[in-house]
Design an enzyme around this catalytic site. Sequence first.
Site, PDB file in Angstrom:
ATOM      1  N   HIS A   1       0.839  -1.198   0.000  1.00  0.00           N
ATOM      2  CA  HIS A   1       0.000   0.000   0.000  1.00  0.00           C
ATOM      3  C   HIS A   1       0.880   1.257   0.000  1.00  0.00           C
ATOM      4  O   HIS A   1       0.681   2.178  -0.798  1.00  0.00           O
ATOM      5  CB  HIS A   1      -0.915  -0.007   1.226  1.00  0.00           C
ATOM      6  CG  HIS A   1      -1.699   1.263   1.425  1.00  0.00           C
ATOM      7  ND1 HIS A   1      -3.020   1.391   1.059  1.00  0.00           N
ATOM      8  CD2 HIS A   1      -1.347   2.460   1.966  1.00  0.00           C
ATOM      9  CE1 HIS A   1      -3.439   2.619   1.356  1.00  0.00           C
ATOM     10  NE2 HIS A   1      -2.443   3.280   1.910  1.00  0.00           N
ATOM     11  N   GLU A   2       1.856   1.284   0.888  1.00  0.00           N
ATOM     12  CA  GLU A   2       2.679   2.482   1.027  1.00  0.00           C
ATOM     13  C   GLU A   2       3.625   2.670  -0.155  1.00  0.00           C
ATOM     14  O   GLU A   2       3.859   3.798  -0.594  1.00  0.00           O
ATOM     15  CB  GLU A   2       3.460   2.435   2.348  1.00  0.00           C
ATOM     16  CG  GLU A   2       2.587   2.382   3.587  1.00  0.00           C
ATOM     17  CD  GLU A   2       1.702   3.613   3.782  1.00  0.00           C
ATOM     18  OE1 GLU A   2       1.914   4.624   3.088  1.00  0.00           O
ATOM     19  OE2 GLU A   2       0.800   3.563   4.631  1.00  0.00           O
TER      20      GLU A   2
ATOM     21  N   HIS B   1       1.802   4.359  -2.883  1.00  0.00           N
ATOM     22  CA  HIS B   1       1.776   5.818  -2.773  1.00  0.00           C
ATOM     23  C   HIS B   1       3.010   6.442  -3.428  1.00  0.00           C
ATOM     24  O   HIS B   1       2.916   7.495  -4.065  1.00  0.00           O
ATOM     25  CB  HIS B   1       1.715   6.248  -1.310  1.00  0.00           C
ATOM     26  CG  HIS B   1       0.357   6.123  -0.688  1.00  0.00           C
ATOM     27  ND1 HIS B   1      -0.806   6.479  -1.347  1.00  0.00           N
ATOM     28  CD2 HIS B   1      -0.028   5.696   0.543  1.00  0.00           C
ATOM     29  CE1 HIS B   1      -1.841   6.272  -0.549  1.00  0.00           C
ATOM     30  NE2 HIS B   1      -1.400   5.792   0.602  1.00  0.00           N
TER      31      HIS B   1
ATOM     32  N   HIS C   1      -5.211   7.449  -2.291  1.00  0.00           N
ATOM     33  CA  HIS C   1      -6.186   6.556  -1.663  1.00  0.00           C
ATOM     34  C   HIS C   1      -7.366   6.296  -2.596  1.00  0.00           C
ATOM     35  O   HIS C   1      -7.923   7.220  -3.177  1.00  0.00           O
ATOM     36  CB  HIS C   1      -6.677   7.151  -0.338  1.00  0.00           C
ATOM     37  CG  HIS C   1      -5.673   7.043   0.753  1.00  0.00           C
ATOM     38  ND1 HIS C   1      -5.297   8.101   1.545  1.00  0.00           N
ATOM     39  CD2 HIS C   1      -4.937   5.982   1.184  1.00  0.00           C
ATOM     40  CE1 HIS C   1      -4.376   7.697   2.411  1.00  0.00           C
ATOM     41  NE2 HIS C   1      -4.142   6.418   2.214  1.00  0.00           N
ATOM     42  N   CYS C   2      -7.728   5.035  -2.725  1.00  0.00           N
ATOM     43  CA  CYS C   2      -8.794   4.623  -3.650  1.00  0.00           C
ATOM     44  C   CYS C   2     -10.162   4.846  -3.008  1.00  0.00           C
ATOM     45  O   CYS C   2     -10.388   4.503  -1.853  1.00  0.00           O
ATOM     46  CB  CYS C   2      -8.623   3.152  -4.005  1.00  0.00           C
ATOM     47  SG  CYS C   2      -9.883   2.564  -5.177  1.00  0.00           S
TER      48      CYS C   2
ATOM     49  N   CYS D   1     -10.357  -2.075  -2.227  1.00  0.00           N
ATOM     50  CA  CYS D   1      -9.035  -2.051  -2.866  1.00  0.00           C
ATOM     51  C   CYS D   1      -7.952  -1.910  -1.810  1.00  0.00           C
ATOM     52  O   CYS D   1      -8.161  -1.288  -0.761  1.00  0.00           O
ATOM     53  CB  CYS D   1      -8.994  -0.859  -3.832  1.00  0.00           C
ATOM     54  SG  CYS D   1      -7.419  -0.558  -4.669  1.00  0.00           S
TER      55      CYS D   1
ATOM     56  N   CYS E   1      -8.035  -2.726  -7.100  1.00  0.00           N
ATOM     57  CA  CYS E   1      -9.198  -2.661  -7.975  1.00  0.00           C
ATOM     58  C   CYS E   1      -8.699  -2.399  -9.400  1.00  0.00           C
ATOM     59  O   CYS E   1      -7.536  -2.012  -9.597  1.00  0.00           O
ATOM     60  CB  CYS E   1     -10.155  -1.564  -7.514  1.00  0.00           C
ATOM     61  SG  CYS E   1      -9.607   0.118  -7.920  1.00  0.00           S
TER      62      CYS E   1
ATOM     63  N   CYS F   1      -6.908   1.077  -9.970  1.00  0.00           N
ATOM     64  CA  CYS F   1      -5.560   1.160  -9.396  1.00  0.00           C
ATOM     65  C   CYS F   1      -4.608   0.179 -10.092  1.00  0.00           C
ATOM     66  O   CYS F   1      -3.408   0.464 -10.227  1.00  0.00           O
ATOM     67  CB  CYS F   1      -5.607   0.916  -7.891  1.00  0.00           C
ATOM     68  SG  CYS F   1      -6.464   2.243  -6.991  1.00  0.00           S
TER      69      CYS F   1
END
Length: 360
Positions: free
Chosen positions: A254-255, A258, A264-265, A270, A289, A292
Site C-alpha cells: 500500500h505504502e 503511494h 487513496h482509492c 481495494c 481494484c 488502481c
Amino acid sequence: MKIVRHSEQTLRTALISKNPRLVSQYEKLDIREQRLMNEAFQPASELFSPITLHSQSDWITSHPEAPQDFEEFFSDPYRKTPSPEKHSIYIQSIGALGNTRVISEEYIKWLKGYCEAFFYGLTVKLLEPVSVSATRCSFRVNDHTQNLQIHAGHILKFLKKKKPEDAFCVVGITMIDLYPRDSWNFVFGQASLTDGVGIFSFARYGRDFYSSHYEGKVKKLQKKSSSDYSIFDNYYIPEITSVLLLRSCKTLTHEIGHIFGLRHCQWLACLMQGSNHLEEADRRPLNLCPICLRKLQCAIGFSIAERYKALVRWIDGESAGTPRATPKHSREDSVNLPKPVESFKEWKEWIIKCLAVLQK
C-alpha cells in the site's frame, strides 16, 4: 454499515477516461486484460465489490479527499515512474524483525519475494540491516501504551542519505512503533514521495500489541544521553504469525503504491483504500481494484496474468505443512523456515478466479 456504490458510467470513466488518447491506449491493451478490468463496472461482478463503511471513524468519512481516476494519475506532473536507471525497490530493516537472527532474515526475504511479485517487473533488493542507533533518530516511550517509539521523520532523513543510485525508492521496515512528531500518538508509517523514501512499522500488527500483557511495555525510559540506544538491545519482538505477515505485506505494498503516485482509492474495495485503525486495515483486501491496477501497470508495464502467477508462486513457495507461527525459540543454525501463508488462502483463490478470466 454504509455502501459506497458508484454508477457504471462513473467507474467506466474512472478506468478508461474520456480522453481520446487514453481511450486509445486502453483499447490497445490485451483483450483478456480489458475483460478483467471491465469487471470494475459490472454490477454483478464476483471479483470487485463496492467499498463498505462501518463507522464514522473510517478513513473516507473522516478524511475527505478528491478521488483520483486513471486520467488524473496519468497526467500528474509530480508522479515518479521507474526508469532503466532507477528500477529497484530497496528494503532496509531497522532493528530486529524476529526474535532470532534466522527469523529476521527469513521474514525480510518473504517480504522481498512478495514485493517482487506485487510490483512484477521491478527488482527488489535488501540493504544490510541496521540497528536503531545507526539512524541517530530520537525516541520516546508512548504515554498511552508505555511502548517504545522511534521518530519517523528522522528515519526518513537517514534513508534519503542511504538511497542507492539505482533506487526507485527505499522503504524502511521495523518492529518498533513510530511517531511523526511529539504531539502525535503514533503513526503506522510515513513516506516522502518527492524523495522516494518511506518507513513503516509492523509493531501494532502483532496479536498482543494492544494487550495489557504486551511484553514490549517500558515503564520508565532511563536514558543517560540522547545517544544512549541501549534500551533497544534485545527489545521485545512479536511472534511472526501468518496474520502478521499478511498485514505486513498489505502495508508495505500500500505504502509503496503511494510512492508510485497512487492516491487513496475511493472507487471499489481495494488495497489502496485508506485506513484509520487496525479493524479497517484488516477489511481492506490484498488486491488492487481495476482502476488502481491500470495505474500500476501503466507505471511498471507488466503483464497482469504473469503478475498474478508470480503472486500464486509466492504463496505456494513453502505452503505445505506450514505451522501457524514461527517458533518462539528457534535454533540459530536452522534454515528455510516454512513461510506462514494460511492467511493468504482467500487471496490465492481470488487470484485464480482472475486468472480464469484472463485465460478464457
